[in-house]
Scaffold this active site. Sequence first.
Site, short mmCIF file in Angstrom:
data_model
loop_
_atom_site.label_atom_id
_atom_site.label_comp_id
_atom_site.label_asym_id
_atom_site.label_seq_id
_atom_site.Cartn_x
_atom_site.Cartn_y
_atom_site.Cartn_z
CD GLN A 1 99.54 79.43 22.19
OE1 GLN A 1 98.63 80.13 21.35
NE2 GLN A 1 99.29 78.21 22.29
CB CYS B 1 95.13 79.68 22.89
SG CYS B 1 93.82 78.55 23.08
CG HIS C 1 93.39 80.06 18.72
ND1 HIS C 1 94.48 79.67 19.70
CD2 HIS C 1 94.19 81.15 18.09
CE1 HIS C 1 95.43 80.69 19.61
NE2 HIS C 1 95.04 81.50 18.45
CG ASN D 1 97.11 84.19 17.24
OD1 ASN D 1 96.97 83.46 18.21
ND2 ASN D 1 97.16 83.74 16.09
#
Length: 361
Positions: free
Chosen positions: A138, A168, A304, A325
């Site tokens: 990110q 996210c 998240h 992630n």
Amino acid sequence: MGSLKQLIFLALILLLCPQRSQARTLGAVDQTMRQRYEQWMARYGRVYGSDLEKEKRFQIFKENAIRIDDFSQANEKPFKLALNKFADLTNEEFKSTYNRYKEHICSPQESFKYENITTVPSTMDWRKKGAVTPIKNQQQCGEYKVSELLPNCSRTLIDRVQNFAGCCWAFSAVAAVEGIHQISTGKLVSLSEQELVDCDIHGVDQGCQGGWMDSAFQFVKSHGLTTEASYPYKGVDGKCNIKEEANAAVHITGYQDVPANSETSLLKAAANQPVSVAIDAGDFNFQFYSSGVFTGPCGTELDHGVAVVGYGTDTDGTKYWLVKNSWGAEWGEQGYIRMQRDVSAKEGLCGIAMKASYPTA
Ligand SMILES: *[C@@H]1O[C@H](CO)[C@@H](O)[C@H](O)[C@H]1NC(C)=O
Ligand SMILES: *[C@@H]1O[C@H](CO)[C@@H](O)[C@H](O)[C@H]1NC(C)=O
């Protein structure tokens, strides 16, 4: 004989040494800590605007480092922590960057198409099936603009803080779309988060029916989605590139929600495709997770978005979800975290079973 002198000398040493060596040790600890800080700054390319800020961040770094060292020494959990790129943020700062995730009332989606599945493989790793693109990041933008956060999903603010949760939802949704596209076509194509960030304005502004990932799926359903290569991630505020928006590489027919609070249902879905999930990633241990099966503690304040790209059982028998992630490959297990599965709470660990959804081909 001089032995009395020797004795006095020894006694003096015994008297003085503890204090002296302690003083030396404390100084050394602080110095070592500063060295660690400098090394950490160099590794993560961290530069501060002033000495004051650097010192303030050092104090936070130190507290985090001490707490992580204590955690490691106690060695009571099946996972490890490490000083990662979040090491100069307090947990409050880390957490406060997330609190813009809002629960949205969702109109019921189509039925859960995997509900009648009775058998699933005992382990699944969609990476091995070629359905998962490399870990994305990110990135940096607005990393220290924490104080500018407002508790709603205004787009300018999301753009500023996307290093954390800001985007996210886009990464989570894109991972799931990349997955179903590979499964249905055999082609793994890295898709554009930036297009979602720039162009999926209505969903976010209108309250993202069903949450951010579902809003992203809704956007992809109506517009398709172009490739990462043609609409790369910039990590900054962008105006929707209408030409690229029209240049869709991938389409989906829709999306479905996994029945809430059922890890069994989540398993059925994850056995068939990568799944977008919302989690509570605000805990200190999550912030500094490094490896192993994460067992918490953590709450269920979903803040998240990530993607479940598999599941399995660790050598010691702990069942886990394999989670992709979007904090870069340096965080966790090369960018992944294994989170404990089949916990006693129906919400799942960190609420992982509360708000899962997936696109349909
Ligand atoms: C699952 O089975 C029930 C009972 O046979 C049926 O009504 C339902 O439509 C099935 N669901 C799906 C998604 O196939
Ligand atoms: C977001 O927060 C700002 C400041 O509190 C407020 O002015 C604005 O109206 C809010 N926007 C929405 C969509 O709630």
